[in-house]
Design a protein around this motif. Structure first.
Motif, PDB file in Angstrom:
ATOM      1  N   HIS A 170      13.787  18.805  19.313  1.00 48.78           N
ATOM      2  CA  HIS A 170      14.830  17.998  19.963  1.00 48.78           C
ATOM      3  C   HIS A 170      14.820  16.531  19.540  1.00 48.78           C
ATOM      4  CE1 HIS A 170      12.060  15.937  22.708  1.00 48.78           C
ATOM      5  NE2 HIS A 170      11.441  17.108  22.851  1.00 48.78           N
ATOM      6  N   LEU A 171      13.817  16.088  18.764  1.00 42.91           N
ATOM      7  CA  LEU A 171      13.774  14.681  18.351  1.00 42.91           C
ATOM      8  C   LEU A 171      14.918  14.368  17.384  1.00 42.91           C
ATOM      9  CD1 LEU A 171      10.020  13.796  17.628  1.00 42.91           C
ATOM     10  CD2 LEU A 171      11.361  13.313  19.663  1.00 42.91           C
ATOM     11  N   SER A 172      15.546  13.240  17.617  1.00 48.89           N
ATOM     12  CA  SER A 172      16.604  12.789  16.707  1.00 48.89           C
ATOM     13  C   SER A 172      15.967  12.250  15.430  1.00 48.89           C
ATOM     14  CB  SER A 172      17.422  11.680  17.367  1.00 48.89           C
ATOM     15  OG  SER A 172      16.630  10.504  17.486  1.00 48.89           O
ATOM     16  N   GLN A 173      16.780  12.072  14.391  1.00 47.37           N
ATOM     17  CA  GLN A 173      16.265  11.527  13.137  1.00 47.37           C
ATOM     18  C   GLN A 173      15.731  10.122  13.367  1.00 47.37           C
ATOM     19  OE1 GLN A 173      15.870  13.269  10.194  1.00 47.37           O
ATOM     20  NE2 GLN A 173      14.589  11.501   9.773  1.00 47.37           N
ATOM     21  N   ARG A 174      16.384   9.347  14.207  1.00 42.33           N
ATOM     22  CA  ARG A 174      15.926   7.991  14.514  1.00 42.33           C
ATOM     23  C   ARG A 174      14.539   8.033  15.176  1.00 42.33           C
ATOM     24  NH1 ARG A 174      17.366   5.322  19.264  1.00 42.33           N
ATOM     25  NH2 ARG A 174      16.256   3.368  19.334  1.00 42.33           N
ATOM     26  N   GLN A 175      14.356   8.946  16.117  1.00 41.54           N
ATOM     27  CA  GLN A 175      13.053   9.080  16.782  1.00 41.54           C
ATOM     28  C   GLN A 175      11.975   9.496  15.778  1.00 41.54           C
ATOM     29  OE1 GLN A 175      14.577  11.822  19.770  1.00 41.54           O
ATOM     30  NE2 GLN A 175      13.836  10.436  21.392  1.00 41.54           N
ATOM     31  N   ARG A 176      12.329  10.402  14.896  1.00 37.60           N
ATOM     32  CA  ARG A 176      11.372  10.829  13.871  1.00 37.60           C
ATOM     33  C   ARG A 176      10.986   9.657  12.976  1.00 37.60           C
ATOM     34  NH1 ARG A 176      12.978  16.951  12.103  1.00 37.60           N
ATOM     35  NH2 ARG A 176      13.561  17.598  14.203  1.00 37.60           N
ATOM     36  N   ASP A 177      11.999   8.876  12.565  1.00 35.46           N
ATOM     37  CA  ASP A 177      11.743   7.724  11.690  1.00 35.46           C
ATOM     38  C   ASP A 177      10.828   6.702  12.362  1.00 35.46           C
ATOM     39  OD1 ASP A 177      13.355   8.893   9.786  1.00 35.46           O
ATOM     40  OD2 ASP A 177      15.097   7.626  10.219  1.00 35.46           O
ATOM     41  N   GLU A 178      10.930   6.586  13.684  1.00 38.64           N
ATOM     42  CA  GLU A 178      10.106   5.624  14.424  1.00 38.64           C
ATOM     43  C   GLU A 178       8.709   6.168  14.734  1.00 38.64           C
ATOM     44  OE1 GLU A 178      12.217   4.551  17.973  1.00 38.64           O
ATOM     45  OE2 GLU A 178      13.845   3.594  16.872  1.00 38.64           O
ATOM     46  N   LEU A 179       8.615   7.444  15.087  1.00 36.48           N
ATOM     47  CA  LEU A 179       7.369   7.993  15.613  1.00 36.48           C
ATOM     48  C   LEU A 179       6.437   8.625  14.569  1.00 36.48           C
ATOM     49  CD1 LEU A 179       8.835   9.664  18.826  1.00 36.48           C
ATOM     50  CD2 LEU A 179       7.592   7.495  18.667  1.00 36.48           C
ATOM     51  N   VAL A 180       6.998   9.202  13.527  1.00 42.33           N
ATOM     52  CA  VAL A 180       6.169   9.930  12.568  1.00 42.33           C
ATOM     53  C   VAL A 180       5.301   9.011  11.701  1.00 42.33           C
ATOM     54  CG1 VAL A 180       6.216  11.480  10.571  1.00 42.33           C
ATOM     55  CG2 VAL A 180       7.582  12.009  12.602  1.00 42.33           C
ATOM     56  N   PRO A 181       5.829   7.922  11.112  1.00 37.76           N
ATOM     57  CA  PRO A 181       4.962   7.084  10.264  1.00 37.76           C
ATOM     58  C   PRO A 181       3.704   6.561  10.969  1.00 37.76           C
ATOM     59  CG  PRO A 181       7.244   6.601   9.792  1.00 37.76           C
ATOM     60  CD  PRO A 181       7.244   7.494  11.017  1.00 37.76           C
ATOM     61  N   PRO A 182       3.783   6.090  12.226  1.00 43.29           N
ATOM     62  CA  PRO A 182       2.530   5.666  12.876  1.00 43.29           C
ATOM     63  C   PRO A 182       1.549   6.823  13.080  1.00 43.29           C
ATOM     64  CG  PRO A 182       4.427   4.766  14.053  1.00 43.29           C
ATOM     65  CD  PRO A 182       4.945   5.744  13.045  1.00 43.29           C
ATOM     66  N   LEU A 183       2.060   8.018  13.368  1.00 44.18           N
ATOM     67  CA  LEU A 183       1.189   9.181  13.517  1.00 44.18           C
ATOM     68  C   LEU A 183       0.490   9.479  12.195  1.00 44.18           C
ATOM     69  CD1 LEU A 183       0.137  11.687  15.119  1.00 44.18           C
ATOM     70  CD2 LEU A 183       2.136  12.898  14.254  1.00 44.18           C
ATOM     71  N   VAL A 184       1.236   9.440  11.109  1.00 43.48           N
ATOM     72  CA  VAL A 184       0.664   9.685   9.780  1.00 43.48           C
ATOM     73  C   VAL A 184      -0.400   8.623   9.470  1.00 43.48           C
ATOM     74  CG1 VAL A 184       1.166   9.679   7.301  1.00 43.48           C
ATOM     75  CG2 VAL A 184       2.641  10.949   8.881  1.00 43.48           C
ATOM     76  N   ALA A 185      -0.099   7.361   9.773  1.00 40.65           N
ATOM     77  CA  ALA A 185      -1.059   6.283   9.513  1.00 40.65           C
ATOM     78  C   ALA A 185      -2.351   6.496  10.301  1.00 40.65           C
ATOM     79  CB  ALA A 185      -0.434   4.931   9.861  1.00 40.65           C
ATOM     80  N   ARG A 186      -2.236   6.894  11.580  1.00 43.34           N
ATOM     81  CA  ARG A 186      -3.429   7.154  12.395  1.00 43.34           C
ATOM     82  C   ARG A 186      -4.223   8.335  11.829  1.00 43.34           C
ATOM     83  NH1 ARG A 186       0.250   6.434  16.512  1.00 43.34           N
ATOM     84  NH2 ARG A 186       0.224   8.658  17.024  1.00 43.34           N
ATOM     85  N   MET A 236       0.846  -1.190   0.000  1.00 43.48           N
ATOM     86  CA  MET A 236       0.000   0.000   0.000  1.00 43.48           C
ATOM     87  C   MET A 236       0.879   1.236   0.000  1.00 43.48           C
ATOM     88  SD  MET A 236      -2.985   0.817   2.678  1.00 43.48           S
ATOM     89  CE  MET A 236      -3.098   2.471   3.289  1.00 43.48           C
ATOM     90  N   GLU A 237       0.616   2.164  -0.904  1.00 42.70           N
ATOM     91  CA  GLU A 237       1.415   3.374  -1.015  1.00 42.70           C
ATOM     92  C   GLU A 237       0.941   4.414  -0.002  1.00 42.70           C
ATOM     93  OE1 GLU A 237       2.336   6.414  -4.566  1.00 42.70           O
ATOM     94  OE2 GLU A 237       2.311   4.282  -5.084  1.00 42.70           O
ATOM     95  N   THR A 238       1.897   5.021   0.693  1.00 44.55           N
ATOM     96  CA  THR A 238       1.578   6.017   1.704  1.00 44.55           C
ATOM     97  C   THR A 238       1.659   7.401   1.091  1.00 44.55           C
ATOM     98  OG1 THR A 238       2.511   4.615   3.405  1.00 44.55           O
ATOM     99  CG2 THR A 238       2.244   6.909   3.961  1.00 44.55           C
ATOM    100  N   GLU A 239       0.785   8.271   1.566  1.00 43.86           N
ATOM    101  CA  GLU A 239       0.788   9.659   1.110  1.00 43.86           C
ATOM    102  C   GLU A 239       2.067  10.347   1.581  1.00 43.86           C
ATOM    103  OE1 GLU A 239      -1.926  13.659   1.703  1.00 43.86           O
ATOM    104  OE2 GLU A 239      -2.788  11.705   2.096  1.00 43.86           O
ATOM    105  N   SER A 240       2.599  11.249   0.748  1.00 39.33           N
ATOM    106  CA  SER A 240       3.783  11.999   1.160  1.00 39.33           C
ATOM    107  C   SER A 240       3.384  13.068   2.164  1.00 39.33           C
ATOM    108  CB  SER A 240       4.463  12.634  -0.053  1.00 39.33           C
ATOM    109  OG  SER A 240       3.621  13.600  -0.622  1.00 39.33           O
ATOM    110  N   TYR A 241       4.351  13.495   2.964  1.00 36.39           N
ATOM    111  CA  TYR A 241       4.083  14.503   3.984  1.00 36.39           C
ATOM    112  C   TYR A 241       5.357  15.277   4.263  1.00 36.39           C
ATOM    113  CZ  TYR A 241       5.964  10.686   6.840  1.00 36.39           C
ATOM    114  OH  TYR A 241       6.741   9.674   7.335  1.00 36.39           O
ATOM    115  N   GLU A 242       5.162  16.449   4.840  1.00 30.40           N
ATOM    116  CA  GLU A 242       6.275  17.315   5.228  1.00 30.40           C
ATOM    117  C   GLU A 242       6.417  17.264   6.743  1.00 30.40           C
ATOM    118  OE1 GLU A 242       7.363  22.085   5.428  1.00 30.40           O
ATOM    119  OE2 GLU A 242       5.689  21.424   4.181  1.00 30.40           O
TER     120      GLU A 242
END
Length: 178
Positions: free
Chosen positions: A34-50, A1-7
């Protein structure tokens, strides 16, 4: 499933929470700076999915049919020419609990509430308050882009003056000796 792009935008004002919203049809996620790139990579996709799941299952906002139709007309005439995204679902209703503002807009749902104090005022005043609120569906802040859209209405300055006069009269009436 393709995910929508986001900024993803960083905010020094956010300390613990993240948010997602539409801006001009585009999906924007705001995270604490203050979020690291690793934290962003982990936390942002689930937020976008929700966010996308909630958006897909959302019912149209409730509202007064006549007010909602007028808001859609104003959106199409003044806001849509500046937007590249889809037209938002809108719902406009009168509320009696709003004492200090003329209107408010929930950007994520397209729900607009107008103060019942506007009832009985000239239609061009109500239109300008509606336009102010529907413009927030494209531009969140009261910046130059926002005011360029709102001020394109031929009665914008007159409506602002009318409402300032009403506010002035209310303030002085409250101070008048009884």
């Amino acid at each position: 499933m393709e995910t929508e792009s986001y900024e993803v935008r960083s905010s020094g004002r956010r300390k613990r929470t993240m948010t997602a919203y539409r801006e001009g049809g585009e999906l924007v996620v705001v995270v604490p700076s203050h979020l690291s790139q690793r934290q962003r990579d982990e936390l942002v996709p689930p937020l976008v999915a929700r966010f996308l799941a909630k958006e897909a299952g959302r019912r149209p906002p409730r509202g007064d049919a006549e007010l909602t139709a007028r808001a859609v007309e104003l959106y199409r005439a003044y806001v849509a020419p500046h937007s590249t995204g889809p037209e938002p679902a809108l719902g406009v209703r009168w509320v009696t609990t709003m004492e200090h503002r003329w209107g408010s807009c929930t950007i994520t749902t397209g729900e607009i509430r107008l103060s019942a104090h506007l009832q009985g005022m000239p239609a061009w005043v109500v239109d300008c308050v509606l336009l102010h609120e529907v413009t927030h569906l494209l531009v969140r802040e009261h910046n130059a882009d926002f005011w360029a859209i709102v001020n394109a209405h031929p009665e914008a300055a007159r409506a602002r003056g009318f409402l300032e006069g009403v506010e002035h009269a209310r303030a002085h009436h409250a101070d008048a000796p009884g």
